[in-house]
Design a protein around this motif. Sequence first.
Motif, short mmCIF file in Angstrom:
data_model
loop_
_atom_site.label_atom_id
_atom_site.label_comp_id
_atom_site.label_asym_id
_atom_site.label_seq_id
_atom_site.Cartn_x
_atom_site.Cartn_y
_atom_site.Cartn_z
N GLY A 192 31.87 -93.79 62.32
CA GLY A 192 33.36 -93.58 62.55
C GLY A 192 33.13 -92.16 62.77
N ALA A 193 34.66 -91.53 63.20
CA ALA A 193 34.53 -90.07 63.65
C ALA A 193 33.64 -88.96 62.69
CB ALA A 193 35.67 -89.95 63.75
N PHE A 238 31.86 -89.68 60.41
CA PHE A 238 30.28 -89.43 60.11
C PHE A 238 29.44 -88.85 61.40
CE2 PHE A 238 31.40 -93.38 57.23
CZ PHE A 238 30.47 -93.51 56.31
N LEU A 239 30.07 -88.75 62.38
CA LEU A 239 29.81 -88.37 63.39
C LEU A 239 29.91 -86.81 63.79
CD1 LEU A 239 31.19 -90.23 66.95
CD2 LEU A 239 28.80 -90.62 66.31
N TRP A 240 30.40 -86.81 62.72
CA TRP A 240 30.89 -84.75 62.31
C TRP A 240 29.72 -84.54 61.18
CZ3 TRP A 240 31.84 -81.84 57.76
CH2 TRP A 240 32.49 -80.70 57.99
N MET A 241 29.72 -85.40 60.43
CA MET A 241 28.42 -85.31 59.85
C MET A 241 27.58 -85.11 60.09
SD MET A 241 29.86 -87.32 55.43
CE MET A 241 29.77 -88.08 56.43
N SER A 242 26.89 -85.65 60.90
CA SER A 242 25.64 -85.98 62.08
C SER A 242 25.26 -84.50 62.84
CB SER A 242 25.71 -87.10 62.31
OG SER A 242 24.56 -87.53 63.64
N GLY A 243 26.22 -84.02 63.21
CA GLY A 243 26.47 -83.12 64.22
C GLY A 243 26.15 -81.84 62.84
N ARG A 244 26.23 -81.74 61.99
CA ARG A 244 25.63 -80.80 61.18
C ARG A 244 24.63 -80.43 59.97
NH1 ARG A 244 30.72 -77.24 58.83
NH2 ARG A 244 28.46 -76.59 57.39
N LEU A 245 24.68 -83.09 60.14
CA LEU A 245 23.36 -82.43 60.15
C LEU A 245 22.11 -81.91 60.99
CD1 LEU A 245 21.06 -83.69 57.08
CD2 LEU A 245 21.24 -85.70 58.41
N ARG A 246 22.33 -82.02 61.87
CA ARG A 246 21.65 -81.85 63.16
C ARG A 246 21.47 -80.51 63.44
NH1 ARG A 246 22.10 -86.69 67.60
NH2 ARG A 246 21.81 -88.42 66.00
N ARG A 247 22.32 -79.53 63.32
CA ARG A 247 22.30 -78.76 63.55
C ARG A 247 21.73 -77.83 62.00
NH1 ARG A 247 27.39 -75.55 61.95
NH2 ARG A 247 27.84 -75.67 63.95
N SER A 291 23.25 -81.93 67.79
CA SER A 291 24.40 -81.88 66.89
C SER A 291 25.13 -81.66 68.35
CB SER A 291 24.36 -80.24 66.02
OG SER A 291 25.46 -79.71 66.11
N ILE A 292 25.53 -80.90 69.04
CA ILE A 292 26.11 -80.83 70.28
C ILE A 292 26.69 -82.59 71.05
CG2 ILE A 292 27.05 -79.69 72.15
CD1 ILE A 292 25.43 -77.95 71.82
N ALA A 293 25.71 -82.90 71.08
CA ALA A 293 26.70 -84.18 71.46
C ALA A 293 26.79 -85.23 70.24
CB ALA A 293 24.80 -85.47 71.12
N ALA A 294 26.61 -84.89 69.51
CA ALA A 294 26.77 -85.06 68.05
C ALA A 294 28.34 -85.46 67.58
CB ALA A 294 26.65 -85.96 66.55
N PHE A 295 29.37 -84.01 68.10
CA PHE A 295 30.11 -83.23 68.09
C PHE A 295 31.49 -84.18 69.15
CE2 PHE A 295 28.63 -79.81 64.95
CZ PHE A 295 29.29 -80.07 63.97
N GLU A 296 30.43 -83.61 70.14
CA GLU A 296 31.43 -84.45 71.57
C GLU A 296 31.40 -86.01 71.16
OE1 GLU A 296 28.52 -83.09 74.72
OE2 GLU A 296 29.45 -80.97 75.42
N GLN A 297 30.69 -86.76 70.20
CA GLN A 297 30.69 -88.02 70.59
C GLN A 297 31.63 -88.09 69.78
OE1 GLN A 297 27.31 -90.06 69.43
NE2 GLN A 297 28.75 -92.27 69.69
#
Length: 91
Positions: free
Chosen positions: A2-3, A5-14, A22-28
């Motif tokens: 889900g969008a 969850f992907l955003w939160m994944s990007g923040r967590l990866r950062r 993080s960039i890949a998660a935000f782009e996805q």
Amino acid sequence: NGALFLWMSGRLRRLQRDLVGSIAAFEQCQASVEGTDWVQLQHLCSYEIGWNMYFQLDFAAAIPLFQMLQEHNSWSKAFYAYMVAVITMFL
């Protein structure tokens, strides 16, 4: 996938200092909401990607993101203009 969850994944990866992931998660996340009414989430992803590019010292990639936000987002045009000016000093 889900969008939000992907955003939160990007923040967590950062936070884990995985800027490429993080960039890949935000782009996805951006791709998952493209063509919908979630324009603000797309802008939020662009904002986060811009910061990741800044942290990677990829200033040439960060400038267009903040310029796009300055033109199309109403949150704080002055802040985006400031970020463009600051990043431009590093080029």
